[in-house]
Scaffold this active site. Structure first.
Site, PDB file in Angstrom:
ATOM      1  CG  ASN A 200       9.849 -13.688 -24.714  1.00  0.00           C
ATOM      2  OD1 ASN A 200      10.411 -13.586 -23.587  1.00  0.00           O
ATOM      3  ND2 ASN A 200       9.695 -14.993 -25.069  1.00  0.00           N
TER       4      ASN A 200
ATOM      5  CG  HIS B 198      16.280 -12.211 -23.493  1.00  0.00           C
ATOM      6  ND1 HIS B 198      16.967 -13.178 -23.047  1.00  0.00           N
ATOM      7  CD2 HIS B 198      15.547 -12.895 -24.781  1.00  0.00           C
ATOM      8  CE1 HIS B 198      16.891 -14.310 -23.891  1.00  0.00           C
ATOM      9  NE2 HIS B 198      16.000 -14.227 -24.859  1.00  0.00           N
TER      10      HIS B 198
ATOM     11  CG  HIS C  93      10.709 -20.614 -22.606  1.00  0.00           C
ATOM     12  ND1 HIS C  93      11.555 -20.801 -23.487  1.00  0.00           N
ATOM     13  CD2 HIS C  93      10.543 -21.875 -21.999  1.00  0.00           C
ATOM     14  CE1 HIS C  93      12.053 -22.100 -23.825  1.00  0.00           C
ATOM     15  NE2 HIS C  93      11.337 -22.632 -22.522  1.00  0.00           N
TER      16      HIS C  93
ATOM     17  NE  ARG D   7      16.413 -22.502 -21.774  1.00  0.00           N
ATOM     18  CZ  ARG D   7      16.197 -23.052 -23.263  1.00  0.00           C
ATOM     19  NH1 ARG D   7      15.676 -22.158 -24.173  1.00  0.00           N
ATOM     20  NH2 ARG D   7      16.944 -24.061 -23.642  1.00  0.00           N
TER      21      ARG D   7
ATOM     22  NE  ARG E  77      19.403 -21.195 -20.765  1.00  0.00           N
ATOM     23  CZ  ARG E  77      19.575 -21.788 -22.101  1.00  0.00           C
ATOM     24  NH1 ARG E  77      19.650 -21.087 -23.169  1.00  0.00           N
ATOM     25  NH2 ARG E  77      19.800 -23.076 -22.248  1.00  0.00           N
TER      26      ARG E  77
ATOM     27  CD  GLU F 129       7.763 -18.883 -25.571  1.00  0.00           C
ATOM     28  OE1 GLU F 129       8.938 -19.127 -25.101  1.00  0.00           O
ATOM     29  OE2 GLU F 129       7.414 -17.988 -26.125  1.00  0.00           O
TER      30      GLU F 129
ATOM     31  CB  THR G 168      13.338 -22.318 -28.710  1.00  0.00           C
ATOM     32  OG1 THR G 168      13.067 -21.792 -27.383  1.00  0.00           O
ATOM     33  CG2 THR G 168      12.237 -23.361 -28.976  1.00  0.00           C
TER      34      THR G 168
ATOM     35  CD  GLU H 160       4.848 -18.413 -31.051  1.00  0.00           C
ATOM     36  OE1 GLU H 160       4.053 -18.479 -30.247  1.00  0.00           O
ATOM     37  OE2 GLU H 160       5.995 -18.002 -31.173  1.00  0.00           O
TER      38      GLU H 160
ATOM     39  CG  HIS I 200      12.819 -17.877 -32.388  1.00  0.00           C
ATOM     40  ND1 HIS I 200      13.971 -17.675 -32.469  1.00  0.00           N
ATOM     41  CD2 HIS I 200      12.720 -18.573 -31.098  1.00  0.00           C
ATOM     42  CE1 HIS I 200      14.792 -18.106 -31.678  1.00  0.00           C
ATOM     43  NE2 HIS I 200      14.042 -18.624 -30.645  1.00  0.00           N
TER      44      HIS I 200
HETATM   45  N1  PXP Z   1       7.953 -17.701 -29.758  1.00  0.00           N
HETATM   46  C1  PXP Z   1       8.615 -18.710 -28.938  1.00  0.00           C
HETATM   47  C2  PXP Z   1       7.816 -19.987 -28.901  1.00  0.00           C
HETATM   48  C3  PXP Z   1       9.987 -18.881 -28.407  1.00  0.00           C
HETATM   49  O1  PXP Z   1      10.251 -19.815 -27.874  1.00  0.00           O
HETATM   50  C4  PXP Z   1      10.392 -17.460 -28.224  1.00  0.00           C
HETATM   51  C5  PXP Z   1      11.859 -17.362 -27.635  1.00  0.00           C
HETATM   52  O2  PXP Z   1      11.730 -17.696 -26.372  1.00  0.00           O
HETATM   53  C6  PXP Z   1       9.724 -16.573 -29.037  1.00  0.00           C
HETATM   54  C7  PXP Z   1       8.497 -16.606 -29.597  1.00  0.00           C
HETATM   55  C8  PXP Z   1      10.531 -15.075 -29.103  1.00  0.00           C
HETATM   56  O3  PXP Z   1      11.763 -15.160 -29.803  1.00  0.00           O
HETATM   57  P1  PXP Z   1      12.651 -13.754 -29.620  1.00  0.00           P
HETATM   58  O4  PXP Z   1      13.176 -13.545 -28.326  1.00  0.00           O
HETATM   59  O5  PXP Z   1      13.952 -14.175 -30.745  1.00  0.00           O
HETATM   60  O6  PXP Z   1      11.973 -12.549 -30.389  1.00  0.00           O
END
Ligand code: PXP
Length: 248
Positions: A12, A15, A48, A50, A54, A75, A106, A156, A199
């Site tokens: 992901n 960030h 994602h 949003r 952001r 996402e 999330t 998930e 997550h």
């Molecule tokens: N899976 C989903 C569905 C999420 O919403 C997120 C965060 O956007 C992640 C995985 C990844 O989480 P993390 O950034 O905490 O590793």
């Protein structure tokens, strides 16, 4: 050729965009990070978009769709605006997540039980457009049953509570969360759902989740991007991959 039994890693890159947006310019570029992740062994990229934009922005999603060789896991919250974007782009996968403006990330899984008919109507066109629809939920049998009934291909499982308990040294709670994730991964698999998890996963928490035999994909972002500051993104991904494979 892809190995169907191999645990996939979705990286992901949200960030990287958070960091870019902190200064309002063009760097660091999330698409560059995605291409590097792809080269470093990511099996997919997760982003994602949003509602408040952001981190990831519309142009990032368009650019990722153009640039990536690996699948994009898009996402999004279950809004009309996001459905239109997903139907235009037809990403490999759409992961439907709950979204609150005031949250930092999330916070929980989607309440499929509470909005079952609406969600069933919502995901039908996405499925027909060819995207694999994944629903982000907690380890809860009623939610899994509802996800299966609405025709999701994938669930998930939210690993946030397990990771938080570990980080806070609440090891009994962590082990209880892990047991629930394990039981619900088995249950969802028995219903024919593909099981993913994610997550909050870190080097310290990934192995027990990677060891769950029904889990086919992990989506990991924040920790990897943070760790990239210290060891670089490619080595961080390689180390995560190594720990996942060792646990399998
Ligand atoms: N899976 C989903 C569905 C999420 O919403 C997120 C965060 O956007 C992640 C995985 C990844 O989480 P993390 O950034 O905490 O590793």
């Amino acid at each position: 050729m892809t190995d169907a039994s191999k645990l996939r890693l979705g990286v992901n890159i949200d960030h990287v965009a958070t960091l870019r947006n902190a200064r309002g310019g063009a760097v660091p570029c999330p698409v560059r990070a995605a291409l590097l992740a792809q080269e470093a062994g990511a099996d997919g990229i997760t982003a994602h978009l949003r509602e408040d934009r952001r981190h990831i922005r519309d142009a990032d999603i368009d650019a990722l769709m153009d640039a990536l060789a690996v699948p994009l896991n898009f996402e999004m919250a279950a809004t009309d605006e996001m459905a239109q974007i997903a139907l235009r782009l037809k990403p490999h996968a759409v992961c439907v997540v709950p979204e609150k403006r005031e949250e930092r990330t999330t916070e929980g899984g989607l309440d499929v039980v509470g909005s079952e008919p609406k969600l069933a109507d919502y995901i039908a066109p996405l499925r027909e457009a060819g995207s694999r629809v994944s629903i982000f939920i907690g380890a809860d049998a009623a939610q899994i049953d509802a996800a299966a009934r609405i025709g999701a291909a994938v669930i998930e499982l939210h690993t946030g509570a397990y990771c938080d308990a570990h980080a806070e040294g609440r090891f009994d709670a962590r082990d209880a969360e892990l047991a629930a994730l394990s039981e619900m991964a088995t249950y969802a698999h028995s219903l024919g759902l593909e099981v993913h998890a994610g997550h909050g996963l870190t080097f310290d928490t990934v192995a027990p989740i990677a060891a769950l035999p029904e889990v086919m994909e992990l989506n990991i972002g924040h920790f990897l991007i943070g760790e990239a500051v210290f060891m670089g993104l490619a080595p961080a991904i390689a180390e995560m991959r190594r720990r996942m494979d060792a646990a399998r």
